[in-house]
Design a protein around this motif. Structure first.
Motif, PDB file in Angstrom:
ATOM      1  N   VAL A  65       0.846  -1.189   0.000  1.00  0.00           N
ATOM      2  CA  VAL A  65       0.000   0.000   0.000  1.00  0.00           C
ATOM      3  C   VAL A  65       0.883   1.242   0.000  1.00  0.00           C
ATOM      4  O   VAL A  65       1.848   1.331   0.779  1.00  0.00           O
ATOM      5  CB  VAL A  65      -0.932   0.026   1.229  1.00  0.00           C
ATOM      6  N   VAL A 125      -9.137  -0.634  -2.392  1.00  0.00           N
ATOM      7  CA  VAL A 125      -8.785   0.399  -1.417  1.00  0.00           C
ATOM      8  C   VAL A 125     -10.016   1.268  -1.163  1.00  0.00           C
ATOM      9  O   VAL A 125     -10.760   1.589  -2.104  1.00  0.00           O
ATOM     10  CB  VAL A 125      -7.629   1.284  -1.921  1.00  0.00           C
ATOM     11  N   VAL A 150      -8.070  -1.845   3.033  1.00  0.00           N
ATOM     12  CA  VAL A 150      -7.526  -2.443   1.810  1.00  0.00           C
ATOM     13  C   VAL A 150      -7.941  -3.909   1.755  1.00  0.00           C
ATOM     14  O   VAL A 150      -8.032  -4.586   2.782  1.00  0.00           O
ATOM     15  CB  VAL A 150      -5.986  -2.327   1.718  1.00  0.00           C
TER      16      VAL A 150
END
Length: 667
Positions: free
Chosen positions: A155, A182, A194
């Motif tokens: 991420v 996301v 996420v």
């Protein structure tokens, strides 16, 4: 710059004594004309103008619509390759000229984030995340400077609208990677959800700490979509390969939503109605589902054959619903999902494998497409590409690999399972394969009984293998298929063979009794109409065959990764046309209207037309990687690699005529 380099390269060739005819055009890309439809992946909308939509594709292209999705125009291409999947499009609500695109490549970890500051006209890659396979991208509503990207690695967060990126998931995490979805809390940009290929995760402090939010989910669930109710931010919907789940406490505990059948459990996208948050749409691999009561009950409102990648609901008119789908492009409803119709005018993303310019009807083009099942098959235009109609009745979703036309105008299609001919209303599978059985008869002559044996033809089943090429140029027809070459002596009413057995024959050409056939590794020739065959040794520099054709004076042309080769003695010796600035040849054909051999490459947008006698050539820059080039009333038409049929502009046709008569002026 590319055209200038090619110009000087060709000038250099001419100094070596190789005659190069002038470029025919070269400044205008050929016009993509359809057929409409194909794979559509993602939507974005200008915040204050719901009629201004953007559409992402699987081929690096961005389209836009200024009329709410009724018509589309190509806007821009991202990067230099043709295989960027634009799965995420974000229109900045704080700046209508700023757009973000998250992209990835099939069979490669490559991708990135592209940014436009001029309404999508031009794009640049964000350096910090370049090369990452970006599967999800979201912008914070409460702080538009913040973007979150999900990649195969982890991420990432940007705090300056994509200018710079920092990884916020634990480096080399064994859990938070392969991020597919996301979502950012609408009020708190540090609260991020996420979804990975293995369950969802959550951070409340901008990524300093993460914890798993899997309670209530079936273990090992791929999480495709997460949405947050903006009016009730603790209400979370999550879709996974195991179904759809709902949480009322910010993802800490989920309950599985009932009503979605297990066969449709791959729900790629969830979308709430902007006016009524109890209404949620689920785009699955088997149609569109909808709940009217916060997920208690669901019903499917499209057919099961619709594969949905994204959903757009007009915030000012929630009865308008658009679907971005595989194969069928954009589907539109103006009655709250009761009915859907195709809305693909200007959107052309089909993979065209074969093009046929009808020799009997001016302006008529047939296109055979791949991978679109019931939405594909054959398309036809009778006005040079302005409008198209699907003509696939009888093909039963078969892919079409080649098209041919007989002397009387009948159109044939070589499919993944056999040969079909157009009857005027539907496709009918061509004649059966003849098999021969021994028949014993007895005759009495002069009191003596004698035995006679004869071969009797018996019809069997039709050809059922993949048909790669059909040749109807001689009295006897030939078909190159996955299990060999077949022959027909009665215009396809019946076929015999395979008269040449072997794996995956791709090409066959014939003139009188001379027949040439080839697969990737072997080239065979017959001089007695396919009864006997002998092998032709391939050029020593050629690793494998990608294209084959013959020319009227008997020369054989073969192309592949290493370039173009020709033989004037039936393959006893080969010469390489090394001065031709093309490698990775993917198409060869003799064009009777031009009287030249047409050459295309998988690595170039240049089309060459070679004269068999003088070895001089013309060239055009189509602006697209093409194959299957045909003539259409003085213009050329071709199948592009990913963008449908493209047609030579009329201005180029005029330029070609004047240039050809000018006696060799350089481009």
């Amino acid at each position: 710059m590319k055209r200038k380099l090619l110009h000087f390269f060709l000038l250099g060739i001419s100094t070596l004594g190789i005659s190069v005819l002038p470029a025919c055009g070269g400044v205008i890309s050929w016009i993509p004309v359809g057929p409409n439809g194909g794979d559509a992946r993602s939507f974005a909308v200008e915040a204050d103008n719901p009629q201004h939509l953007y559409l992402g594709t699987t081929t690096s292209w961005i389209y836009q619509s200024m009329d709410g999705g009724s018509t589309w125009k190509r806007l821009a291409k991202l990067g230099k390759s043709d295989n960027l999947v634009v799965d995420s499009l974000v229109a900045d609500p704080s700046d209508p000229k700023t757009l973000f695109a998250g992209v990835w490549q099939v069979d490669s970890p490559a991708g990135g984030v592209y940014i436009s500051h001029d309404g999508g006209a031009t794009w640049s890659a964000s350096t910090d995340i370049d090369g990452q396979s970006v599967r999800a991208l979201a912008q914070s509503h409460s702080d538009p400077k913040i973007l979150i990207a999900g990649t195969l690695k982890g991420v990432y967060r940007s705090e300056d609208k994509g200018g710079h990126w920092k990884e916020i998931s634990p480096p080399d995490s064994g859990e938070i990677h392969e991020v597919e979805s996301v979502a950012i809390d609408p009020n708190d940009p540090k609260l991020i959800y996420v979804g990975t290929w293995h369950l969802p995760w959550k951070t409340s402090d901008g990524g300093a700490n993460w914890h798993s939010i899997k309670q209530g989910l079936i273990d090992d669930s791929d999480v495709f979509s997460i949405i947050i109710d903006p009016t009730r931010p603790t209400v979370i919907y999550t879709s996974a390969c195991s179904g759809i789940y709902r949480s009322e406490n910010a993802g800490e505990i989920y309950r599985k939503v009932q009503g979605i059948p297990s066969t449709a459990r791959r729900t790629r996208v969830l979308m709430q109605d902007p006016a009524n948050r109890k209404i949620v749409y689920a785009g699955t691999t088997e149609g569109l589902y909808r709940t009217m009561d916060d997920g208690v009950n669901w019903s499917r409102i499209t057919g099961p054959d619709v594969i949905i990648n994204d959903i757009y609901i007009n915030p000012r008119n929630p009865q308008q619903v658009l679907l971005a789908t595989d194969r069928s492009g954009v589907l539109s409803s103006n009655d709250f999902g009761a009915t859907f119709t195709a809305s693909n005018e200007g959107f052309s993303q089909r993979q065209v494998a074969a093009v046929l310019a009808d020799a009997k009807h001016e302006g008529t083009i047939y296109a055979g497409v791949l991978n679109d099942k019931g939405y594909g098959g054959v398309f036809v235009t009778e006005d040079g590409g302005t409008t198209w109609q699907q003509r696939s009745k009888g093909l039963a979703g078969r892919d079409v690999f080649t098209l041919a036309q007989t002397d009387d105008g009948t159109v044939l299609a070589g499919t993944g399972h056999g040969i079909f001919r157009w009857s005027g209303s539907e496709w009918i599978q061509d004649g059966d394969i003849l098999t021969y059985a021994e028949k014993i008869t007895y005759k009495i002559r002069r009191g003596k009984k004698t035995k006679q044996s004869t071969q009797v033809a018996e019809p069997g089943a039709p050809i059922d293998s993949r048909v790669n090429d059909i040749n109807t140029a001689s009295q006897v027809w030939y078909a190159a298929t996955a299990d060999g070459v077949y022959r027909s002596e009665n215009q396809g009413m019946a076929w015999t063979g395979p008269v040449l057995k072997g794996d995956d024959y791709r090409f066959v050409t014939a003139k009188d009794n001379e027949v040439l056939a080839a697969n990737r590794r072997q080239m065979m020739i017959s001089t007695d109409g396919g009864t006997n065959w002998h092998e032709i040794a391939l050029p020593s520099k050629l690793s494998y065959v990608q294209a084959v054709t013959t020319a009227p004076k008997g020369s054989i042309w073969v192309g592949g990764r290493e370039g173009l080769f020709y033989s004037q003695d039936q393959g006893q010796s080969w010469q390489q046309l090394s001065t031709l600035p093309l490698v990775d040849i993917n198409g060869l054909s003799f064009n009777r209207e031009l009287g030249r051999i047409i050459v295309t490459s998988a690595r170039s947008t240049i089309i060459f037309a070679i004269d068999e006698n003088s070895m001089t050539w013309k060239w055009w820059d189509a602006g697209w990687t093409v194959r299957s080039v045909r003539s259409l009333g003085g213009r050329l038409v071709a199948a592009s690699l990913y963008d449908g049929v493209v047609v030579q502009p009329k201005s180029e046709e005029t330029a070609a005529t004047s240039a050809s008569s000018s006696g060799g002026t350089q481009p």
